[in-house]
Write a protein that holds these residues in place. Structure first.
Motif: not given
Length: 193
Positions: A72-84, A12-13, A36-38
């Motif tokens: 949530g879309c922006v969160t995905v982009a941030h996660w993908a930029a640094q995820a293992p 969610p956003g 995903v719960e925040q």
């Protein structure tokens, strides 16, 4: 792609997705789905939101399709930029609906810590669904994000932010975009076999 072999992760956003939101409806009807719960839906912090997404992906070894809305879309982009790489490899693809442009001039203050938006290509297939009258991101901005992220894009007419306020409680039409993503993933899988 058998539905039992994958899971759906709802992201969610800002303010979360209440019971009447399409993401909540989808979570109820899609098999193997969770969200995903925040810790703080009202005052989101990028680092915390990205960590929660990473934890949700890491906690289950099954392949996952991400279904994100707005922030949530922006969160995905941030996660993908640094995820293992190990966790990136679990993500089959992402449906990115009505991404929030946290770089826009009138962006609400609590969202600004998510800027700048990563501009790197996502390391998994994605479909971005925007709107020609979304107050959170113009159609042109949605197209720019899709190009940067390497997403296939659809700009819908007159659907607003694709949320409860814009009349999208169940958003049954949205399943066609999810099915299109899944067909893309199946085609990609066959090509690699």
């Amino acid at each position: 792609m058998p539905e039992q072999s994958i899971r759906y992760l709802i992201i969610p956003g800002w303010h979360g997705s209440p019971a009447e939101h399409w993401q909540s409806h989808w979570q109820r009807v899609l098999p193997n789905s969770s969200r995903v719960e925040q810790d703080n839906w009202q005052h989101p912090q990028k680092t915390s939101w990205v960590e929660q997404l990473q934890r949700a992906i890491a906690d289950d070894t099954r392949p996952v399709v991400l279904i994100a809305h707005s922030l949530g879309c922006v969160t995905v982009a941030h996660w993908a930029a640094q995820a293992p790489k190990e966790l990136i490899n679990r993500v089959l693809g992402a449906l990115l609906v009505a991404p929030a442009d946290v770089e826009r001039l009138n962006c609400p203050g609590p969202l600004r810590n998510f800027a700048p938006i990563p501009s790197a290509r996502l390391p998994f297939p994605s479909q971005l669904i925007g709107s020609d009258n979304d107050p959170a991101a113009s159609a042109n901005r949605a197209l720019q994000l899709a190009q940067a992220w390497g997403s296939e894009v659809s700009i819908l007419r007159g659907v607003g932010h694709i949320n409860v306020s814009s009349g999208h409680s169940r958003w049954e039409q949205g399943f066609s975009h999810l099915y299109r993503l899944q067909r893309q993933l199946e085609d990609d899988s066959r090509k690699m076999a």
